[in-house]
Design a protein around this motif. Sequence first.
Motif, PDB file in Angstrom:
ATOM      1  N   PHE A  19       0.870  -1.174   0.000  1.00 32.48           N
ATOM      2  CA  PHE A  19       0.000   0.000   0.000  1.00 32.48           C
ATOM      3  C   PHE A  19       0.906   1.222   0.000  1.00 32.48           C
ATOM      4  O   PHE A  19       1.872   1.289   0.765  1.00 32.48           O
ATOM      5  CB  PHE A  19      -0.885   0.016   1.255  1.00 32.48           C
ATOM      6  CG  PHE A  19      -1.635   1.298   1.433  1.00 32.48           C
ATOM      7  CD1 PHE A  19      -2.814   1.526   0.753  1.00 32.48           C
ATOM      8  CD2 PHE A  19      -1.136   2.295   2.254  1.00 32.48           C
ATOM      9  CE1 PHE A  19      -3.499   2.727   0.894  1.00 32.48           C
ATOM     10  CE2 PHE A  19      -1.811   3.493   2.412  1.00 32.48           C
ATOM     11  CZ  PHE A  19      -2.995   3.704   1.730  1.00 32.48           C
ATOM     12  N   GLN A  20       0.604   2.181  -0.879  1.00 32.97           N
ATOM     13  CA  GLN A  20       1.400   3.404  -0.936  1.00 32.97           C
ATOM     14  C   GLN A  20       0.483   4.596  -1.141  1.00 32.97           C
ATOM     15  O   GLN A  20      -0.417   4.551  -1.969  1.00 32.97           O
ATOM     16  CB  GLN A  20       2.417   3.320  -2.072  1.00 32.97           C
ATOM     17  CG  GLN A  20       3.369   4.482  -2.131  1.00 32.97           C
ATOM     18  CD  GLN A  20       4.492   4.254  -3.139  1.00 32.97           C
ATOM     19  OE1 GLN A  20       4.569   3.214  -3.773  1.00 32.97           O
ATOM     20  NE2 GLN A  20       5.361   5.224  -3.244  1.00 32.97           N
ATOM     21  N   ALA A  21       0.725   5.664  -0.367  1.00 35.43           N
ATOM     22  CA  ALA A  21      -0.107   6.868  -0.457  1.00 35.43           C
ATOM     23  C   ALA A  21       0.740   8.104  -0.217  1.00 35.43           C
ATOM     24  O   ALA A  21       1.792   8.046   0.417  1.00 35.43           O
ATOM     25  CB  ALA A  21      -1.240   6.809   0.566  1.00 35.43           C
ATOM     26  N   ALA A  22       0.250   9.225  -0.731  1.00 36.54           N
ATOM     27  CA  ALA A  22       0.881  10.526  -0.513  1.00 36.54           C
ATOM     28  C   ALA A  22      -0.091  11.395   0.270  1.00 36.54           C
ATOM     29  O   ALA A  22      -1.296  11.385   0.009  1.00 36.54           O
ATOM     30  CB  ALA A  22       1.222  11.172  -1.845  1.00 36.54           C
ATOM     31  N   TYR A  23       0.427  12.143   1.228  1.00 32.42           N
ATOM     32  CA  TYR A  23      -0.388  12.976   2.116  1.00 32.42           C
ATOM     33  C   TYR A  23       0.061  14.423   2.061  1.00 32.42           C
ATOM     34  O   TYR A  23       1.239  14.714   1.883  1.00 32.42           O
ATOM     35  CB  TYR A  23      -0.265  12.485   3.570  1.00 32.42           C
ATOM     36  CG  TYR A  23      -1.044  11.242   3.815  1.00 32.42           C
ATOM     37  CD1 TYR A  23      -2.310  11.296   4.352  1.00 32.42           C
ATOM     38  CD2 TYR A  23      -0.524  10.009   3.484  1.00 32.42           C
ATOM     39  CE1 TYR A  23      -3.049  10.148   4.558  1.00 32.42           C
ATOM     40  CE2 TYR A  23      -1.255   8.852   3.683  1.00 32.42           C
ATOM     41  CZ  TYR A  23      -2.512   8.931   4.223  1.00 32.42           C
ATOM     42  OH  TYR A  23      -3.226   7.790   4.403  1.00 32.42           O
ATOM     43  N   LYS A  24      -0.890  15.324   2.290  1.00 30.78           N
ATOM     44  CA  LYS A  24      -0.591  16.748   2.390  1.00 30.78           C
ATOM     45  C   LYS A  24      -0.095  17.110   3.783  1.00 30.78           C
ATOM     46  O   LYS A  24       0.530  18.144   3.968  1.00 30.78           O
ATOM     47  CB  LYS A  24      -1.824  17.580   2.056  1.00 30.78           C
ATOM     48  CG  LYS A  24      -2.259  17.454   0.608  1.00 30.78           C
ATOM     49  CD  LYS A  24      -3.487  18.300   0.356  1.00 30.78           C
ATOM     50  CE  LYS A  24      -3.975  18.110  -1.074  1.00 30.78           C
ATOM     51  NZ  LYS A  24      -5.224  18.846  -1.311  1.00 30.78           N
ATOM     52  N   GLY A  25      -0.375  16.287   4.774  1.00 28.70           N
ATOM     53  CA  GLY A  25      -0.002  16.578   6.165  1.00 28.70           C
ATOM     54  C   GLY A  25       1.484  16.400   6.422  1.00 28.70           C
ATOM     55  O   GLY A  25       2.208  15.789   5.636  1.00 28.70           O
ATOM     56  N   GLU A  26       1.925  16.930   7.549  1.00 27.90           N
ATOM     57  CA  GLU A  26       3.313  16.803   7.974  1.00 27.90           C
ATOM     58  C   GLU A  26       3.609  15.370   8.409  1.00 27.90           C
ATOM     59  O   GLU A  26       2.725  14.639   8.846  1.00 27.90           O
ATOM     60  CB  GLU A  26       3.600  17.762   9.137  1.00 27.90           C
ATOM     61  CG  GLU A  26       3.421  19.217   8.769  1.00 27.90           C
ATOM     62  CD  GLU A  26       4.417  19.700   7.727  1.00 27.90           C
ATOM     63  OE1 GLU A  26       5.566  19.215   7.713  1.00 27.90           O
ATOM     64  OE2 GLU A  26       4.042  20.568   6.917  1.00 27.90           O
TER      65      GLU A  26
END
Length: 82
Positions: A19-26
């Motif tokens: 599973f791979q994801a990109a986040y806007k959070g720190e």
Amino acid sequence: MNLPVQQDAAVCVSSADKFQAAYKGEREQVTKVYLDALEKGGWRLTRRDPGATYNFDFERGGEHISLEIYDWEKTGVIIRKR
């Protein structure tokens, strides 16, 4: 797994072993919500390595996964089944 992908996330890969994801959070914020979500899902933290890339290992029953949290634009997350 009940992962925190409802807000501020773009899922890049979702397969049986990755599973791979990109986040806007720190990174610290994303790390906290993932650790909480995995522990609530019955995963037990077995290794923590908060270096340049945060690496964690978890175990539940006979299953093992690794969690990697790294800087990428904002924050990237990879979970791999081992």
